[in-house]
Design an enzyme around this catalytic site. Structure first.
Site, PDB file in Angstrom:
ATOM      1  CG  PHE A 169     -24.393   4.706 -32.341  1.00 35.66           C
ATOM      2  CD1 PHE A 169     -23.372   4.702 -30.868  1.00 35.66           C
ATOM      3  CD2 PHE A 169     -24.161   6.075 -32.743  1.00 35.66           C
ATOM      4  CE1 PHE A 169     -21.661   4.628 -31.109  1.00 35.66           C
ATOM      5  CE2 PHE A 169     -22.032   6.370 -32.589  1.00 35.66           C
ATOM      6  CZ  PHE A 169     -20.964   5.491 -32.243  1.00 35.66           C
ATOM      7  CD  GLU A 170     -27.977  11.193 -31.897  1.00 37.28           C
ATOM      8  OE1 GLU A 170     -28.250  11.753 -33.426  1.00 37.28           O
ATOM      9  OE2 GLU A 170     -28.758  12.877 -31.736  1.00 37.28           O
ATOM     10  CB  ILE A 171     -20.667  10.784 -31.268  1.00 35.23           C
ATOM     11  CG1 ILE A 171     -20.572   9.478 -30.300  1.00 35.23           C
ATOM     12  CG2 ILE A 171     -19.439  11.209 -30.850  1.00 35.23           C
ATOM     13  CD1 ILE A 171     -19.796   8.321 -30.347  1.00 35.23           C
ATOM     14  CE1 TYR A 207     -25.840  13.204 -35.447  1.00 31.82           C
ATOM     15  CE2 TYR A 207     -26.053  11.090 -36.908  1.00 31.82           C
ATOM     16  CZ  TYR A 207     -26.280  11.792 -36.098  1.00 31.82           C
ATOM     17  OH  TYR A 207     -27.354  10.758 -35.445  1.00 31.82           O
TER      18      TYR A 207
END
Length: 393
Positions: A290-292, A225
């Site tokens: 926003f998240e990867i 994450y």
């Protein structure tokens, strides 16, 4: 003497609950030396070409090259939940991310909507990138209010939330969006074989040139994450989220990771008012616009069990549980905290907050500024808590 299985399970649950209470109320203030102070003007080593981490030095190798089938590009997508009427805001966000990063790697875009996309939306977004674009409709069963939600109770709850000035409380679509982003999006057939995603919302800004494949960085460094900003949530929007979480943990102590971030989730020092009003939860959360992330986190048994428990409790509709606190609590409890990464080198803004690195690669934002709003918004920054308990990653 042999103890029956139900009795053993009860003992485990009681011991776990007692441990949680001790952590909540131990209450001793940390010493000055233990409190992390964020220096917003400190140079970011990830952006210094003479001090690149090992994971970034290989960015020009075959594995980091952009391109379609035949390269070693990671199985990943840029993901957006967006309405047709948000087209201009989506084009602005796409333009920023394509210019600063994706034109080098050509990762596909996957757009989701609860209604079909218009021809104009498809035409203009596909023209904004050289990458493939996919346009998906969310199934009704993933979007509709579930059958166990009582309509009268929902309407009464909305009135109470509005009295507490909880934003979007009266918008059913917002509750549906929070639930979908929490536990439904990764079940869509379009993502069935996908491993990583980068969530992108309309109207967000990206400020910094990023030269490496962030998805391969995640995979090569065992990161599951990635975030840019952490904030405090509005405690009146989630009063029963933590009590329901404690109830779940008493039933499923096996899901808690040994290297968890419980201290971050229950910190009482910087915002004790939030901790009290949220019944033990600090309200610190990753700002998930926003998240990867690695989709295997949400597909895990721990998260599926947790989401199903919360879903049945009804807080996505009776309160305003957002995907940000739900994801963050799950990550803080079930994930190895060392696998969570702060992308300090990705300049980002979702109004009114910024992540602005100190680097010549960044243009259009002011280093050290968290917000372009009122000064009191600086109190909402929870990054120092994360750095204090976990580190800068």
């Amino acid at each position: 003497m042999t103890i029956a299985r139900p009795v053993r399970a009860l003992i485990v649950a009681v011991v776990f609950a007692v441990c949680l209470l001790v952590m909540h109320f131990a209450g001793s203030s940390p010493s000055k030396s233990s409190v992390f102070k964020l220096d917003s003007h400190e140079r970011d080593p990830n952006l210094d070409p003479t001090h690149e981490p090992e994971g970034l030095l290989r960015r020009t190798s075959k594995g980091y090259l952009p391109g379609p089938e035949g390269t070693e590009r990671i199985n990943a997508t840029l993901l957006a939940l967006v309405r047709n009427e948000e087209l201009n805001g989506m084009l602005q966000a796409m333009g920023d991310l394509e210019r600063t990063w994706n034109h080098k790697f050509n990762y596909p875009w996957t757009f989701f909507n609860d209604v079909p996309f218009t021809d104009e939306f498809k035409r203009r977004t596909s023209a904004a990138t050289k990458a493939e674009c996919f346009y998906e409709v969310i199934p009704d069963e993933h979007w509709a209010k579930p059958g166990w939600i009582n309509e009268d109770l929902f309407q009464e709850s909305v009135k109470m939330l509005k009295e507490n000035d909880i934003q979007y409380a009266d918008k059913l679509s917002y509750h549906q969006m929070c639930r979908w982003n929490s536990g439904m999006f990764y079940r869509h057939p379009a993502l069935e074989h996908m491993q990583f995603y980068w969530r992108v919302e309309p109207k967000v800004h990206f400020f910094c040139d990023v030269d490496y494949d962030v998805f391969r960085y995640m995979q090569d460094n065992n990161k599951t994450y990635g975030f840019t900003i952490t904030l405090y949530d509005a405690p009146h929007s989630i009063p029963t989220l933590w009590p329901e979480t404690v109830k779940f943990l008493a039933e499923h102590p096996e899901h808690v990771h040994a290297n968890n971030a419980m201290d971050w989730l229950t910190d009482r020092v910087r915002r004790p008012d939030h901790n009290n009003k949220a019944n033990g939860y600090s309200t610190c959360h990753f700002w998930s616009n926003f998240e990867i992330a690695d989709l295997s986190v949400w597909r895990s048994k721990a998260y599926e069990d947790y989401f199903n428990h919360l879903d049945r409790a009804g807080g996505f509709f009776y309160e305003r549980w957002g995907d940000a606190p739900v994801h963050s609590i799950a990550l803080g409890l079930f994930e190895d905290k060392s696998n969570i990464h702060w992308f300090r080198d990705i300049g980002y803004q979702h109004i009114p907050f910024f992540n602005c690195p100190n680097s010549p690669k960044c243009k259009g934002c002011v280093t050290g500024r968290l917000t372009d709003g009122e000064a009191w918004l600086n109190r909402e920054d929870c990054r120092p808590n994360w750095f204090k308990y976990v580190g800068m990653g």
